[in-house]
Motif scaffolding. Structure first.
Motif, PDB file in Angstrom:
ATOM      1  N   ILE A   1      10.607 -28.380 -34.265  1.00 21.80           N
ATOM      2  CA  ILE A   1       9.268 -28.674 -33.774  1.00 21.80           C
ATOM      3  C   ILE A   1       8.273 -27.304 -33.752  1.00 21.80           C
ATOM      4  O   ILE A   1       7.066 -27.624 -34.184  1.00 21.80           O
ATOM      5  CB  ILE A   1       9.190 -29.248 -32.257  1.00 21.80           C
ATOM      6  N   ALA A   2       8.659 -26.244 -33.424  1.00 23.71           N
ATOM      7  CA  ALA A   2       7.965 -25.077 -33.384  1.00 23.71           C
ATOM      8  C   ALA A   2       7.551 -24.838 -35.094  1.00 23.71           C
ATOM      9  O   ALA A   2       6.315 -24.418 -35.177  1.00 23.71           O
ATOM     10  CB  ALA A   2       8.673 -23.975 -32.624  1.00 23.71           C
ATOM     11  N   GLN A   3       8.514 -24.763 -36.003  1.00 26.68           N
ATOM     12  CA  GLN A   3       7.905 -24.826 -37.150  1.00 26.68           C
ATOM     13  C   GLN A   3       7.014 -25.651 -37.797  1.00 26.68           C
ATOM     14  O   GLN A   3       5.845 -25.512 -38.324  1.00 26.68           O
ATOM     15  CB  GLN A   3       9.222 -24.798 -37.997  1.00 26.68           C
ATOM     16  N   GLN A   4       7.084 -26.987 -37.077  1.00 21.05           N
ATOM     17  CA  GLN A   4       6.246 -27.829 -37.446  1.00 21.05           C
ATOM     18  C   GLN A   4       4.969 -27.801 -37.099  1.00 21.05           C
ATOM     19  O   GLN A   4       3.807 -27.896 -37.515  1.00 21.05           O
ATOM     20  CB  GLN A   4       6.797 -29.327 -37.027  1.00 21.05           C
ATOM     21  N   LEU A   5       4.797 -27.219 -35.848  1.00 24.08           N
ATOM     22  CA  LEU A   5       3.473 -26.924 -35.275  1.00 24.08           C
ATOM     23  C   LEU A   5       2.986 -25.642 -36.143  1.00 24.08           C
ATOM     24  O   LEU A   5       1.544 -25.606 -35.994  1.00 24.08           O
ATOM     25  CB  LEU A   5       3.677 -26.441 -33.793  1.00 24.08           C
ATOM     26  N   ALA A   6       3.706 -24.846 -36.245  1.00 25.45           N
ATOM     27  CA  ALA A   6       2.903 -23.659 -37.011  1.00 25.45           C
ATOM     28  C   ALA A   6       2.435 -24.237 -38.651  1.00 25.45           C
ATOM     29  O   ALA A   6       1.882 -23.301 -39.141  1.00 25.45           O
ATOM     30  CB  ALA A   6       4.323 -22.573 -37.186  1.00 25.45           C
ATOM     31  N   ALA A   7       2.846 -25.236 -38.981  1.00 26.16           N
ATOM     32  CA  ALA A   7       2.551 -25.812 -40.189  1.00 26.16           C
ATOM     33  C   ALA A   7       1.387 -27.056 -40.051  1.00 26.16           C
ATOM     34  O   ALA A   7       1.053 -27.609 -40.840  1.00 26.16           O
ATOM     35  CB  ALA A   7       3.499 -26.254 -41.123  1.00 26.16           C
ATOM     36  N   ASP A   8       1.154 -27.314 -38.935  1.00 24.09           N
ATOM     37  CA  ASP A   8       0.473 -28.546 -38.474  1.00 24.09           C
ATOM     38  C   ASP A   8      -0.992 -28.345 -38.587  1.00 24.09           C
ATOM     39  O   ASP A   8      -1.746 -27.301 -38.043  1.00 24.09           O
ATOM     40  CB  ASP A   8       0.509 -28.885 -36.910  1.00 24.09           C
ATOM     41  N   PRO A   9      -1.769 -29.039 -39.332  1.00 20.69           N
ATOM     42  CA  PRO A   9      -3.211 -28.918 -39.806  1.00 20.69           C
ATOM     43  C   PRO A   9      -3.975 -28.682 -38.452  1.00 20.69           C
ATOM     44  O   PRO A   9      -5.044 -27.918 -38.400  1.00 20.69           O
ATOM     45  CB  PRO A   9      -3.532 -30.146 -40.674  1.00 20.69           C
ATOM     46  N   THR A  10      -3.786 -29.682 -37.398  1.00 25.77           N
ATOM     47  CA  THR A  10      -4.648 -29.685 -36.243  1.00 25.77           C
ATOM     48  C   THR A  10      -4.408 -28.010 -35.424  1.00 25.77           C
ATOM     49  O   THR A  10      -5.397 -27.626 -35.020  1.00 25.77           O
ATOM     50  CB  THR A  10      -4.139 -30.732 -35.472  1.00 25.77           C
ATOM     51  N   ILE A  11      -3.065 -27.965 -35.490  1.00 22.00           N
ATOM     52  CA  ILE A  11      -2.968 -26.764 -34.701  1.00 22.00           C
ATOM     53  C   ILE A  11      -3.609 -25.424 -35.323  1.00 22.00           C
ATOM     54  O   ILE A  11      -4.178 -24.765 -34.949  1.00 22.00           O
ATOM     55  CB  ILE A  11      -1.465 -26.365 -34.410  1.00 22.00           C
TER      56      ILE A  11
END
Length: 328
Positions: free
Chosen positions: A195-205
């Motif tokens: 999930i941390a990796q997904q957050l690092a790739a998340d457009p909103t974040i």
């Protein structure tokens, strides 16, 4: 303390670049840790096992003991050792000097649902004579808790880079808690590392914050090539989980290049097939691990100028992660 959450949100419980991919006001659904419940420790347990003891207590299991095997003690590791060499964990001291202590910070999310798997705290990133204000986000992994999105469905969805309640809850916790424009350091274990990796790739974040570091313990490769900031994935030799995503199979060269291997005290054999679980839960928090002990607080091995992280444990906020969070 169990909390029931509805679709309106999570409940707070108050109390630099190898694998290139780059570093928000109180929320609903949080519990502030006036004192993070990290004081109980088993007789004879040491540094890194404070958080693992919490895991055991939350699940009514015996507290873990430190597997020393043939490992050197911290005092024998010399000047490259990044740790506190003390009896207290960073959840009590507020100081993270090495990767094992960062894992201990993350492992406090294993609390049987009492506080939740996600925690966020303002922190200071120090490197030599310089300092930088960041928000440190910790996300623990798979845990069987009723109505908490840390089960196998979230594992599978995250592993296939799909939207999932664990990702949505962690994202919303950051949006609710961290001011826009802030620098983020993301850290997670297992499912939490995915999930941390997904957050690092998340457009909103990425549009709202600067993700400067992501450290994943025992997690496979997720969102290769799309993450912001410096990413370190740390994998114990006896842990099968870091090799268990579609990306790790299809992009094996990329996955191997970005993965930092550490030795294990729990080698898998025909006689001890369960050692993979032991490695997955215990190797990352052990400051006696000779390779892990040489990693600084953002997962870099023997850096010329190591990074450390300091925070006030009283300002750390935990977030529950309900399974019924509606998709955006």
């Amino acid at each position: 303390m169990s909390m029931n959450v509805n679709n309106s949100g999570r409940k707070p419980v108050a109390a630099p670049k190898p694998e290139t991919s780059a570093p928000t006001a109180p929320a609903q659904n949080t519990v502030r840790a006036a004192a993070t419940p990290d004081t109980a420790k088993a007789p004879g347990s040491k540094d890194g096992f404070q958080a693992a003891t919490l895991v055991a207590k939350a699940n009514n299991r015996p507290a873990p003991t430190l597997p020393v095997a043939s490992r050197p003690s911290p005092s024998q590791l010399g000047n490259n050792f990044h740790g506190q060499r003390g009896a207290l964990s960073p959840n009590q001291t507020g100081k993270i000097n090495g990767a094992a202590e960062l894992a201990q910070f993350v492992f406090a999310g294993y609390n049987g649902g009492a506080h939740g798997p996600v925690s966020i705290t303002p922190a200071t990133l120090r490197q030599g004579n310089t300092s930088r204000q960041v928000h440190l986000v910790g996300i623990s992994g798979t845990e069987a808790v009723e109505n908490q999105s840390t089960g196998w469905i979230t594992n599978l969805k995250s592993g296939f880079q799909q939207n999932n309640p664990g990702l949505r809850n962690a994202r919303q916790a950051i949006l609710d808690t961290v001011p826009a424009g802030a620098d983020l350091v993301l850290a997670g274990h297992s499912q939490g590392g995915m999930i941390a990796q997904q957050l690092a790739a998340d457009p909103t974040i990425k549009s709202r914050y600067n993700v400067i570091n992501t450290v994943a313990f025992g997690s496979p490769l997720i969102s290769a090539g799309q993450r912001e900031g410096e990413v370190h994935r740390i994998a114990a030799a006896g842990d099968p989980v870091p090799r268990a995503s579609l990306q790790s199979v299809l992009l094996s060269d990329w996955a191997s290049m970005g993965q930092q291997d550490i030795p294990t005290d729990f080698p898998i054999s025909l006689q001890k097939p369960g050692n993979g679980i032991e490695a997955h839960m215990k190797d990352y928090v052990s400051e006696n691990n000779p390779t892990l002990a040489r990693m600084d607080a953002v997962g870099r091995v023997s850096p010329k100028v190591p990074v450390s992280i300091e925070f006030n444990p009283a300002n750390r906020v935990f977030f529950t992660s309900p399974t019924n969070t509606a998709a955006p």
